[in-house]
Each structure stands twice: as structure tokens, then as C-alpha cells.
Design an enzyme around this catalytic site. Structure first.
Site, PDB file in Angstrom:
ATOM      1  N   LYS A 139     -19.321  15.095  -3.062  1.00 56.96           N
ATOM      2  CA  LYS A 139     -19.635  16.530  -2.930  1.00 56.96           C
ATOM      3  C   LYS A 139     -19.924  16.897  -1.483  1.00 56.96           C
ATOM      4  O   LYS A 139     -19.558  17.989  -1.029  1.00 56.96           O
ATOM      5  CB  LYS A 139     -20.821  16.883  -3.828  1.00 56.96           C
ATOM      6  CG  LYS A 139     -20.571  16.618  -5.304  1.00 56.96           C
ATOM      7  CD  LYS A 139     -21.803  16.957  -6.120  1.00 56.96           C
ATOM      8  CE  LYS A 139     -21.581  16.616  -7.589  1.00 56.96           C
ATOM      9  NZ  LYS A 139     -21.405  15.156  -7.803  1.00 56.96           N
ATOM     10  N   CYS A 196     -25.265  15.863 -14.516  1.00 49.47           N
ATOM     11  CA  CYS A 196     -24.202  15.419 -15.411  1.00 49.47           C
ATOM     12  C   CYS A 196     -24.772  15.098 -16.785  1.00 49.47           C
ATOM     13  O   CYS A 196     -24.365  14.139 -17.435  1.00 49.47           O
ATOM     14  CB  CYS A 196     -23.476  14.211 -14.832  1.00 49.47           C
ATOM     15  SG  CYS A 196     -24.538  12.806 -14.476  1.00 49.47           S
ATOM     16  N   ASP A 213     -27.740  17.643  -6.537  1.00 55.07           N
ATOM     17  CA  ASP A 213     -27.097  16.994  -7.687  1.00 55.07           C
ATOM     18  C   ASP A 213     -28.062  15.919  -8.165  1.00 55.07           C
ATOM     19  O   ASP A 213     -28.001  14.774  -7.746  1.00 55.07           O
ATOM     20  CB  ASP A 213     -25.747  16.411  -7.288  1.00 55.07           C
ATOM     21  CG  ASP A 213     -25.009  15.828  -8.488  1.00 55.07           C
ATOM     22  OD1 ASP A 213     -25.199  16.333  -9.614  1.00 55.07           O
ATOM     23  OD2 ASP A 213     -24.264  14.857  -8.304  1.00 55.07           O
ATOM     24  N   CYS A 259     -29.238  14.788  -2.528  1.00 56.12           N
ATOM     25  CA  CYS A 259     -28.887  13.501  -3.158  1.00 56.12           C
ATOM     26  C   CYS A 259     -27.381  13.324  -3.002  1.00 56.12           C
ATOM     27  O   CYS A 259     -26.612  13.638  -3.915  1.00 56.12           O
ATOM     28  CB  CYS A 259     -29.300  13.482  -4.626  1.00 56.12           C
ATOM     29  SG  CYS A 259     -31.067  13.798  -4.894  1.00 56.12           S
TER      30      CYS A 259
END
Length: 588
Positions: free
Chosen positions: A351, A466, A413, A345
Site C-alpha cells: 500500500k 482484512c 491498515d 503499519c
């Protein structure tokens, strides 16, 4: 031409103006002897007091004589011979054992200030000689008085603080009528905030501070309502935060969600170094510092005179605007050169570009995202940052393992509820509920199984979110440990709090303590969760038992369907059975 010169001697006019106005010299008082100067004011007071004592006591009053010399003259001043009678007495300390002693000490302190202006007494009850009295300046007297007054004020403040603490420990919850009256009036946030602090203070030591006849649940219910009112959360989100943090830490976590995190940028090591980038940005009026010792590419920006997204360095790809917590999953993944790595993702590419810079544009980096519009952001960032070893794809991450496998490292992620970045999106406070969280957890479980299937045997998988909720972190990781041949390994991060192995009704595998949690109020970065797996075998563990269980589960619904057949289907079945029996009879 000119004036006629007069060369006659002029008579002197006498002394000049300064000489006429100059006063005669005066000798300082401190240099005068006792006979010339006379006793000081305090010495005069002491003499009057001693005379009164002589009149009252009469002959019993002891006479104090100073040592004399051989010729009969009294010794003046201080010397080694008369140092005993000139030595000052030690000031007695005030005893503050209880309230009566404290009041008595304050009275003594007032008397000490009033009489003799705080003069120190010697061993015989008389003060020091007049030389010491005369040497003290008025400003020194005032300073001594102010110090004594400040000491008294400190004692009074400490006593008042103790009484306030005792009163605070006896906090009483509002009754139902008081709450109804408060709801009818306009909202007073200061009153609500003060009640929150009082309830948290009681809950921190509930056994000694609770009100008789009140249970802990009553305190928690009122606290939950007040937190929802003051911080604008819905009841579900406040409940989750109350389960996650103790009462003393809960307020810090909620307050941290109200403030923005510092802006951080990541240096693109493919084009520049952090030191050179910092010097250039400082020259453009940017106030910045290194993020910390744990990263060598991060810079925290305090303020800037120019937009960070419009500088020539940004357009040239020298840095990427990225949160400090987004460095952590890539650091845990630890990519190496000449490897095949997948970011399942990847949008918008922060990233993934960090991975490419650590690979030094070697090997192959697959950046995938399910959204085609978000994948365009990956393309734009990769062109700007100078990344040339990447393959960008648009594919559902849940089915990516059917397309391509055998990666050395995989980064996931995962999409989440964003409860760790509430400071960026305040709508998370009230638009998330139990159904949404469960839907996110279901999607995350499917994605993590697909990511593990994409990795080769011996490869590594990093899972990050997150979010700070247990349902999206430990629960998903524990599910992956049960469904695939993987184990948890250390993330390599030196800071952060360990993951939960048990919390409330949840019980997880002991190895989950190797995972890391990051909180805004503790680490001053967005809330984040990082876990690292190592895949030691392909396939699904206990596949035989799983097949048996699935076959049983598949048969059970069929039996239920047969039992729930409608009337017509039963008649048709009976007719078919009858036809078979007739055919058998004909054959016979």
C-alpha cells in the site's frame, strides 16, 4: 520397327457398361396422381374405420362428397374452390387443471400417438388427402413422435418436482437417539451436507416449514454443529458468521472461504503503463485481464507459464503482486502530490508503494512498522519499485504521535484476526477465540487514536482491516468518533456494501453507513473493511468532563485501598494520630 498397323474398321460392340446397367427412369410418388398412386396407409386405415362406422350407424352416417366440376369430373388436388374441405382442424389443447385432468391428458396423448400415427383430423372427422400423407418422410414421423414423448416427459418431471418440493418442506429434525447413533458410526459428510441444506431451507421460511414441537433454537443448534463438522470451524467462529450473515447467504460465504481468490498484480506507474505491461506478459505466456473498471492499474492473472515473482518485469519493478482488496484503502485515501503522508503499519510495503506512485515520487512518505524484520521488506520493495520520496522508520504505532505529527493524510491498515482472508490461511477457522478478538480490538482502538493524533486539523485518516467481524470494524470506528474530534466522510468507492449501524445488540452512530464492507462471495476479493475520517479539530472532546470523571475514578480506588488496609497499617496510623495529639497538648 514396331507392330504392324491394322487400319481396318472394327465393328461396334454395342452399348457401354454404364448404359447397360442404367435402370429406366421412375416418376416420384409426389408427382403421381391419386388414381395412379392409390391411397396411402393412413388413408386405408381411415377408410376401414369409416366402413365400420357405416355398418354401425347405417343410414344416419353422413356422406361426404367432394365438389364436382360442370362436366361431372371430380376436382383433383388443392385449389381456391375446394380449400374449405381441405382446411385442417385445430388441435385441441390438453387441460391440466388438476390431477385427474392430468392423468386423462396423458392417456389421450398415448392414444393420440398410437392411432393413425398422430394424423390430424378435419372438421368432418376424416383425415387430409393422400397427398399430405405421402409427402411425410419417415424421419419426420419419428421426429413428431419424439417431440410428443419429450413433452410428456417434461410434464412428468414437473409433477415429480412438485412432489419433491412438498416432501422437502416437511423435513424432520433427527432425534437425540439418531444423532448418538450417527456419532458412533464413521462420519458421512454427504449426509451432513444434505442436512445443512435441508435446515437452511426450513429456516428460510420457518413459519410454514418447521416441524411441530420444534423451536428455532433447536434448528440453529444442529445447524451450528453440522457447519463446524463440515467446514472445520470452531463454535465461536461459526457463531460469529451466523450472526453476520442470514442463513441463505451463510453457505455462500463459507464456500467462498474454501476457494482461492484470483491472483492480481498492480502496475507500477512510475516505470510503465498497464497496457504495455499486459502486452509484455501476454508475450511470456501469461493469461490476464483488467481487474475491473474501478481501477486503472490492476490486472487479474488466470494462469501463467512462468512464475510471476521471477519475471524480468517483476525484478525490474514494473509490477507488484498484490490483492485486489489492498487497492481500496489507498483509493479511499486519495493521496495528492507534494503532501506529507504517513502509513502507520506499512510492511511489506504494497500500500505504501501504491501511495508513492500516486504521489509521483513528490512530497514525503513515511512508512512505519513496529517489526524491524518486516521493515526490511519495505526497503527491498521500495528499491525495486524505484521509490525515492520515502522515510522508513521502526516505531510502535501506538506512540508514534509522540514522535511526529502534522501529516496531511494517514493510512492505518491495522493488524487484525484475518477473518476476511481465510482462503489464504485455513488455521483462522479454529485458532481464534473471543479473547483473541477482544485483544485485537483493544490494539486497534489504541492505533486508531494514535493515527488521528498524527494527522493535522483538516487532514484525513483511513482505517482498514482484512476482517469481517463487527468487533474489529464498526465497534472500533464508533469508539474513535467518541474519543476524538473527527467525522466520517465518503470513501469515494462506488461499490461495496455499507457498514452496519445496528446489528444484534450493537448500536452505532448513523454515519457508519458511509463505511464500506467487501466480502469474498459477493465481490470475489478478500474480505475487507474501509472507513475514512476527517479531523476537524485537535485535542480530545469534552476534556473537562473527562478530567472530572477520571479524577473521580482515581479517588474511588484510593478509598477502597484505605478500607482494605491491613491491621499493622491501621495501628501505625493510630500511633501517628496519638503523637499529633500529644504534641498539641505540649504546645498548649
Amino acid at each position: 520397327m514396331g507392330r504392324k498397323g491394322l487400319f481396318q474398321e472394327r465393328p461396334k460392340k454395342g452399348p457401354g457398361r454404364k448404359a447397360r446397367k442404367q435402370p429406366p427412369p421412375q416418376i416420384p410418388e409426389r408427382l403421381l396422381t391419386e388414381d395412379e398412386k392409390g391411397p396411402g396407409k393412413r388413408a386405408q386405415k381411415r377408410l376401414k374405420r369409416n366402413e365400420k362406422l357405416k355398418q354401425e350407424l347405417g343410414d344416419t352416417f353422413p356422406e361426404i362428397k367432394k365438389p364436382e366440376l360442370n362436366n361431372g369430373e371430380k376436382r383433383k388436388g388443392f385449389s381456391d374452390d375446394n380449400q374449405e374441405w381441405l382446411t385442417l382442424a385445430k388441435k385441441r389443447k390438453l387441460s391440466l387443471s388438476d390431477d385427474e385432468d392430468e392423468e386423462k391428458a396423458f392417456d389421450d396423448l398415448d392414444n393420440y400417438e398410437d392411432e393413425d400415427d398422430g394424423a390430424l383430423e378435419d372438421d368432418y372427422g376424416t383425415g387430409s388427402d393422400s397427398d399430405v400423407d405421402g409427402d411425410e418422410l419417415p424421419i419426420e414421423k419419428q421426429s413428431r413422435k419424439l417431440r410428443a414423448k419429450a413433452k410428456k416427459d417434461r410434464m412428468l418431471d414437473q409433477a415429480e418436482l412438485l412432489t419433491n418440493m412438498v416432501d422437502a418442506e416437511k423435513y424432520q429434525l433427527p432425534s437425540g437417539e439418531e444423532i448418538d447413533q450417527e456419532s458412533s458410526r464413521p462420519l458421512d459428510l454427504t449426509l451432513v451436507h444434505q442436512r445443512i441444506k435441508d435446515i437452511v431451507h426450513v429456516l428460510s421460511d420457518f413459519r410454514n416449514r418447521y416441524e411441530e414441537g420444534r423451536s428455532r433454537t433447536e434448528y440453529l443448534e444442529i445447524l451450528k454443529k453440522d457447519l463446524c463438522t463440515y467446514y472445520s470451524y470452531n463454535e465461536y467462529m461459526i457463531k460469529k458468521f451466523m450472526e453476520l450473515f442470514p442463513c441463505a447467504e451463510l453457505l455462500e460465504a463459507l464456500e467462498a472461504n474454501e476457494t482461492q481468490r484470483p491472483v492480481t498484480i498492480r502496475t507500477n506507474t512510475l516505470k510503465t503503463r498497464r497496457r504495455d505491461l499486459a502486452q509484455v506478459l501476454i508475450g511470456r505466456g501469461v493469461n490476464l485481464d483488467p481487474v475491473g473498471k474501478w481501477t486503472k492499474v490492476g490486472l487479474v492473472v488466470y494462469d501463467s507459464q512462468v512464475p510471476l515473482g521471477a519475471t524480468p518485469e517483476y525484478l525490474a519493478g514494473h509490477y507488484m503482486i498484490q490483492g485486489a482488496s489492498s487497492f481500496l484503502p489507498v483509493m479511499a485515501l486519495a493521496p495528492k502530490e507534494n503532501e506529507r503522508i504517513l502509513d502507520l503499519c506499512a510492511a511489506p510495503g504494497g500500500k505504501a508503494s501504491h501511495i508513492a506512485s500516486l504521489m509521483r515520487n513528490t512530497g514525503v512518505l513515511f512508512a512505519n512498522d513496529v517489526n524491524k524484520d518486516r521493515a526490511r521488506a519495505i526497503i527491498g520493495n521500495f528499491h525495486r519499485l524505484g521509490i525515492i520520496n520515502s522515510v522508513i522508520s521502526v516505531q510502535d504505532g501506538r506512540t508514534f504521535s509522540k514522535v511526529l505529527t502534522g501529516f496531511d493524510r494517514v493510512l492505518l491498515d491495522s493488524p487484525c484476526s484475518a477473518t476476511g482472508v481465510i482462503s489464504k490461511d485455513q488455521t483462522v477457522k479454529f485458532n481464534k477465540d473471543h479473547e483473541y478478538i477482544m485483544e485485537c480490538a483493544r490494539l486497534q482502538k489504541q492505533l486508531i487514536l494514535s493515527a488521528i493524533d498524527c494527522a493535522k486539523s483538516g487532514g484525513y485518516v483511513v482505517y482498514s482491516t482484512c476482517s469481517v467481524l463487527v468487533e474489529e470494524n464498526e465497534w472500533v470506528v464508533n469508539y474513535a468518533l467518541q474519543k476524538r474530534n473527527v467525522k466520517l466522510v465518503s470513501t469515494g468507492l462506488d461499490f461495496g456494501q455499507d457498514g452496519f449501524t445496528k446489528i444484534h445488540t450493537f448500536r452505532f452512530h448513523p454515519s457508519l453507513k458511509l463505511t464500506k464492507r467487501f466480502y469474498p462471495h459477493v465481490h470475489n476479493m478478500d474480505g475487507f473493511y474501509v472507513a475514512k475520517f476527517k479531523k476537524f479539530a485537535n485535542g480530545i472532546p469534552n476534556s473537562g468532563d473527562a478530567d472530572k470523571e477520571t479524577s473521580k475514578n482515581e479517588k474511588a480506588p484510593k478509598q477502597k485501598q484505605n478500607d482494605n488496609l491491613s491491621g499493622k497499617s491501621k495501628k501505625n496510623r493510630i500511633k501517628r494520630v496519638q503523637k499529633k495529639n500529644k504534641n498539641k497538648l505540649r504546645i498548649n
